[in-house]
Design a protein around this motif. Structure first.
Motif, PDB file in Angstrom:
ATOM      1  N   LYS A   1       0.830  -1.202   0.000  1.00 38.19           N
ATOM      2  CA  LYS A   1       0.000   0.000   0.000  1.00 38.19           C
ATOM      3  C   LYS A   1       0.872   1.262   0.000  1.00 38.19           C
ATOM      4  N   ARG A   2       1.930   1.212   0.828  1.00 37.29           N
ATOM      5  CA  ARG A   2       2.830   2.363   0.897  1.00 37.29           C
ATOM      6  C   ARG A   2       3.564   2.552  -0.435  1.00 37.29           C
ATOM      7  N   LEU A   3       3.941   1.457  -1.083  1.00 40.15           N
ATOM      8  CA  LEU A   3       4.584   1.561  -2.397  1.00 40.15           C
ATOM      9  C   LEU A   3       3.641   2.210  -3.399  1.00 40.15           C
ATOM     10  N   ASN A   4       2.381   1.819  -3.338  1.00 42.07           N
ATOM     11  CA  ASN A   4       1.401   2.400  -4.262  1.00 42.07           C
ATOM     12  C   ASN A   4       1.289   3.910  -4.053  1.00 42.07           C
ATOM     13  N   GLU A   5       1.437   4.335  -2.806  1.00 37.70           N
ATOM     14  CA  GLU A   5       1.311   5.764  -2.499  1.00 37.70           C
ATOM     15  C   GLU A   5       2.571   6.565  -2.836  1.00 37.70           C
ATOM     16  N   THR A   6       3.738   5.892  -2.798  1.00 36.47           N
ATOM     17  CA  THR A   6       4.990   6.633  -2.926  1.00 36.47           C
ATOM     18  C   THR A   6       5.722   6.407  -4.247  1.00 36.47           C
ATOM     19  N   HIS A   7       5.425   5.322  -4.937  1.00 35.90           N
ATOM     20  CA  HIS A   7       6.164   4.961  -6.154  1.00 35.90           C
ATOM     21  C   HIS A   7       5.327   5.295  -7.385  1.00 35.90           C
ATOM     22  N   PRO A   8       5.964   5.681  -8.497  1.00 38.75           N
ATOM     23  CA  PRO A   8       5.178   5.988  -9.701  1.00 38.75           C
ATOM     24  C   PRO A   8       4.317   4.819 -10.201  1.00 38.75           C
ATOM     25  N   VAL A   9       4.792   3.581 -10.029  1.00 38.40           N
ATOM     26  CA  VAL A   9       4.028   2.434 -10.522  1.00 38.40           C
ATOM     27  C   VAL A   9       2.788   2.227  -9.650  1.00 38.40           C
ATOM     28  N   GLU A  10       1.629   2.008 -10.296  1.00 35.79           N
ATOM     29  CA  GLU A  10       0.427   1.684  -9.530  1.00 35.79           C
ATOM     30  C   GLU A  10       0.518   0.230  -9.066  1.00 35.79           C
ATOM     31  N   VAL A  11       0.307   0.020  -7.766  1.00 36.45           N
ATOM     32  CA  VAL A  11       0.395  -1.321  -7.191  1.00 36.45           C
ATOM     33  C   VAL A  11      -1.004  -1.779  -6.771  1.00 36.45           C
ATOM     34  N   VAL A  12      -1.492  -2.846  -7.377  1.00 35.45           N
ATOM     35  CA  VAL A  12      -2.804  -3.421  -7.052  1.00 35.45           C
ATOM     36  C   VAL A  12      -2.569  -4.605  -6.112  1.00 35.45           C
ATOM     37  N   SER A  13      -3.167  -4.556  -4.921  1.00 30.73           N
ATOM     38  CA  SER A  13      -2.842  -5.558  -3.900  1.00 30.73           C
ATOM     39  C   SER A  13      -3.811  -6.729  -3.852  1.00 30.73           C
ATOM     40  N   THR A  14      -3.216  -7.903  -3.661  1.00 27.56           N
ATOM     41  CA  THR A  14      -3.972  -9.145  -3.516  1.00 27.56           C
ATOM     42  C   THR A  14      -3.567  -9.844  -2.219  1.00 27.56           C
ATOM     43  N   PHE A  15      -4.568 -10.251  -1.450  1.00 28.84           N
ATOM     44  CA  PHE A  15      -4.324 -11.005  -0.221  1.00 28.84           C
ATOM     45  C   PHE A  15      -4.249 -12.494  -0.562  1.00 28.84           C
ATOM     46  N   LEU A  16      -3.021 -13.048  -0.454  1.00 24.93           N
ATOM     47  CA  LEU A  16      -2.805 -14.463  -0.751  1.00 24.93           C
ATOM     48  C   LEU A  16      -2.380 -15.201   0.535  1.00 24.93           C
ATOM     49  N   GLY A  17      -3.125 -14.957   1.617  1.00 30.15           N
ATOM     50  CA  GLY A  17      -2.826 -15.675   2.863  1.00 30.15           C
ATOM     51  C   GLY A  17      -2.886 -17.180   2.663  1.00 30.15           C
ATOM     52  N   ALA A  18      -3.723 -17.630   1.717  1.00 26.82           N
ATOM     53  CA  ALA A  18      -3.863 -19.070   1.443  1.00 26.82           C
ATOM     54  C   ALA A  18      -2.885 -19.494   0.353  1.00 26.82           C
ATOM     55  N   HIS A  19      -1.592 -19.218   0.582  1.00 22.46           N
ATOM     56  CA  HIS A  19      -0.532 -19.503  -0.388  1.00 22.46           C
ATOM     57  C   HIS A  19       0.079 -20.874  -0.135  1.00 22.46           C
ATOM     58  N   ALA A  20       0.122 -21.271   1.145  1.00 22.87           N
ATOM     59  CA  ALA A  20       0.688 -22.564   1.554  1.00 22.87           C
ATOM     60  C   ALA A  20       0.163 -22.839   2.956  1.00 22.87           C
ATOM     61  N   ILE A  21       0.333 -24.066   3.418  1.00 27.90           N
ATOM     62  CA  ILE A  21      -0.063 -24.376   4.793  1.00 27.90           C
ATOM     63  C   ILE A  21       1.161 -24.171   5.679  1.00 27.90           C
ATOM     64  N   PRO A  22       1.109 -23.241   6.648  1.00 29.55           N
ATOM     65  CA  PRO A  22       2.293 -23.028   7.491  1.00 29.55           C
ATOM     66  C   PRO A  22       2.559 -24.256   8.364  1.00 29.55           C
ATOM     67  N   LEU A  23       3.833 -24.419   8.751  1.00 26.09           N
ATOM     68  CA  LEU A  23       4.227 -25.595   9.544  1.00 26.09           C
ATOM     69  C   LEU A  23       3.330 -25.829  10.738  1.00 26.09           C
ATOM     70  N   GLU A  24       2.977 -24.721  11.424  1.00 24.02           N
ATOM     71  CA  GLU A  24       2.217 -24.861  12.665  1.00 24.02           C
ATOM     72  C   GLU A  24       0.772 -25.315  12.439  1.00 24.02           C
ATOM     73  N   TYR A  25       0.334 -25.380  11.181  1.00 24.20           N
ATOM     74  CA  TYR A  25      -1.041 -25.823  10.882  1.00 24.20           C
ATOM     75  C   TYR A  25      -1.082 -27.048   9.964  1.00 24.20           C
ATOM     76  N   GLN A  26       0.054 -27.759   9.827  1.00 24.61           N
ATOM     77  CA  GLN A  26       0.114 -28.872   8.871  1.00 24.61           C
ATOM     78  C   GLN A  26      -1.008 -29.886   9.087  1.00 24.61           C
ATOM     79  N   ASN A  27      -1.393 -30.085  10.336  1.00 20.67           N
ATOM     80  CA  ASN A  27      -2.398 -31.118  10.604  1.00 20.67           C
ATOM     81  C   ASN A  27      -3.826 -30.601  10.701  1.00 20.67           C
ATOM     82  N   HIS A  28      -4.007 -29.292  10.653  1.00 26.55           N
ATOM     83  CA  HIS A  28      -5.374 -28.750  10.649  1.00 26.55           C
ATOM     84  C   HIS A  28      -5.488 -27.520   9.758  1.00 26.55           C
ATOM     85  N   PRO A  29      -5.361 -27.759   8.441  1.00 25.71           N
ATOM     86  CA  PRO A  29      -5.365 -26.646   7.480  1.00 25.71           C
ATOM     87  C   PRO A  29      -6.672 -25.835   7.475  1.00 25.71           C
ATOM     88  N   ASP A  30      -7.792 -26.478   7.810  1.00 22.05           N
ATOM     89  CA  ASP A  30      -9.050 -25.712   7.788  1.00 22.05           C
ATOM     90  C   ASP A  30      -9.080 -24.633   8.864  1.00 22.05           C
TER      91      ASP A  30
END
Ligand SMILES: [Zn+2]
Length: 420
Positions: free
Chosen positions: A164-193
């Motif tokens: 968001k800060r890059l979008n405000e300060t840099h000439p390039v427009e930055v469109v943000s996507t939330f990809l929290g569901a990119h991988a299963i973190p180690l601490e949730y390997q057995n309960h991904p839901d």
């Protein structure tokens, strides 16, 4: 009186038209030979012939020297904000060690997650800003940036605040996507839901702080199933987000069909997409975002079936997938060459895929990706004599000058960056 007049344009790719460009339509390129272009208040105000330009007056005149001028490129799929790098994995790959084994040793995406969690917001910002400078130098004026190297509440927020800060300060427009569901973190390997539920809860904060426009999920064998992805994306839509999917990158799971079903703005990767999935995609409004740089760098020789997609009528876009593991490059021009060689796309199709269709893949089709009167003046002046030359002479940067909202923001020889 114009602010800026660009004269002596050899080929002006206007990409003029309406809506995303699908299938057969991608074969013809809207262009004007021997053109000139005027800018006023950051927008395209006049387009005419080079002779007509002699009657125009402007505060600032740029001579295109008979070369190519195009809309600013759009890179609709990157993982811009991360810490660390993974050059040591290149030799592991050469020794035939599989990605899964690298992952088991704590490498791969999990090492980037570790580094990104440990980095301060300022460190992430400085590093991403350097990458973004380089992205701009290659002619890109709008970029999508995903989170997904935190996989916890605090770090996902940190990544998106940086974007968001890059979008405000840099000439390039930055469109943000939330990809929290990119991988299963180690601490949730057995309960991904439980992990997915935590990421769904986090969407409310994203909405409140306007940290993301899109929600994305990695739908793949060993990561998130089609059923988990369906529920997750439906929840995202209910919360008011547009959605994207990392679909069928390796296995034909049905991620392409799911993208159409949930009305995703884009379905990305699609290397394993089934013929039935491609057919559905071609008859939908979902943009196919292809990432041949990732296929190239994985080195398995398997690429998305772009020919079937275009022949059936889909709108295809191209992106770098810039990330520290499977595609460490900011160079969208190199991706254009890969699309020519391995996706067997024509130069005309390729230019649609990095301009107007890419703009539609990030919901910017109404303002980016075309040079038309009244649109923002996001414009690239090339050193190339014509549009076919850019994918042909490969591996180098053909950009001479980039304008964003009518202002020169990058110029060959000025502001060259060095980042890692
Ligand atoms: Zn990706």
């Amino acid at each position: 009186m114009l602010d800026t007049l660009i004269v002596n344009i050899g080929q002006l790719l206007t990409m003029e038209g309406d809506g995303p460009v699908k299938g057969e339509q991608m074969k013809s390129l809207p262009l004007i030979e021997h053109a000139a272009l005027g800018i006023k208040n950051g927008r395209v105000a006049w387009i005419g012939s080079n002779e007509e330009a002699e009657k125009m007056s402007a505060s600032y005149i740029i001579d295109a020297e008979g070369k190519l001028v195009t809309p600013g490129l759009v890179d609709p799929h990157t993982h811009l904000v991360f810490a660390g790098s993974r050059e040591h994995e290149l030799s592991l790959k050469q020794q035939g060690i599989s990605y899964l084994d690298i992952l088991k040793q704590g490498g791969g995406i999990l090492s980037t997650v570790r580094a990104t969690r440990a980095a301060s917001e300022e460190e992430l910002y400085e590093k991403a800003r350097g990458h973004l400078d380089r992205i701009l130098s290659y002619g890109v004026t709008t970029v999508e940036a995903k989170s997904g190297y935190g996989l916890d509440v605090e770090t996902e927020l940190k990544q998106l605040r940086v974007a968001k800060r890059l979008n405000e300060t840099h000439p390039v427009e930055v469109v943000s996507t939330f990809l929290g569901a990119h991988a299963i973190p180690l601490e949730y390997q057995n309960h991904p839901d439980d992990f997915l539920q935590q990421m769904v809860d986090l969407m409310d904060v994203m909405k409140r702080e306007r940290l993301a426009e899109f929600v994305d999920i990695f739908c793949e064998t060993g990561v998130f199933s089609v059923e988990q992805s369906r529920i997750f994306l439906q929840q995202a839509k209910e919360k008011g987000f547009a959605v994207k999917i990392h679909a069928d990158e390796i296995d034909p799971l049905g991620g392409t069909e799911l993208a159409v079903e949930v009305g995703a703005v884009s379905a990305d990767h699609l290397v394993g997409a089934s013929i039935a999935g491609i057919h559905q995609l071609a008859h939908s409004n979902t943009i196919a975002v292809l990432l041949p740089g990732t296929s190239f760098y994985l080195g398995k020789g398997t690429y998305a079936n772009a020919r079937a997609m275009i022949d059936q009528g889909a709108a295809v876009a191209l992106a770098t997938d810039f990330n520290p593991g499977s595609s460490p490059t900011e160079n969208l021009q190199f991706i254009m060459t890969l699309a020519a060689l391995y996706l067997r796309m024509t130069p005309e199709e390729i230019w649609h895929a990095v301009t107007i269709n890419a703009a539609y893949a990030v919901n910017r089709g109404h303002e980016a990706g075309r040079i038309m009167i009244g649109r923002k003046a996001d414009i690239v002046l090339w050193e190339a004599p014509n549009y076919m030359y850019v994918p042909y002479h490969y591996g180098i940067n053909h950009v001479r000058m980039v304008l964003k909202n009518g202002k020169v923001v990058s110029e060959r020889g000025k502001g060259d960056v060095s980042v890692s």
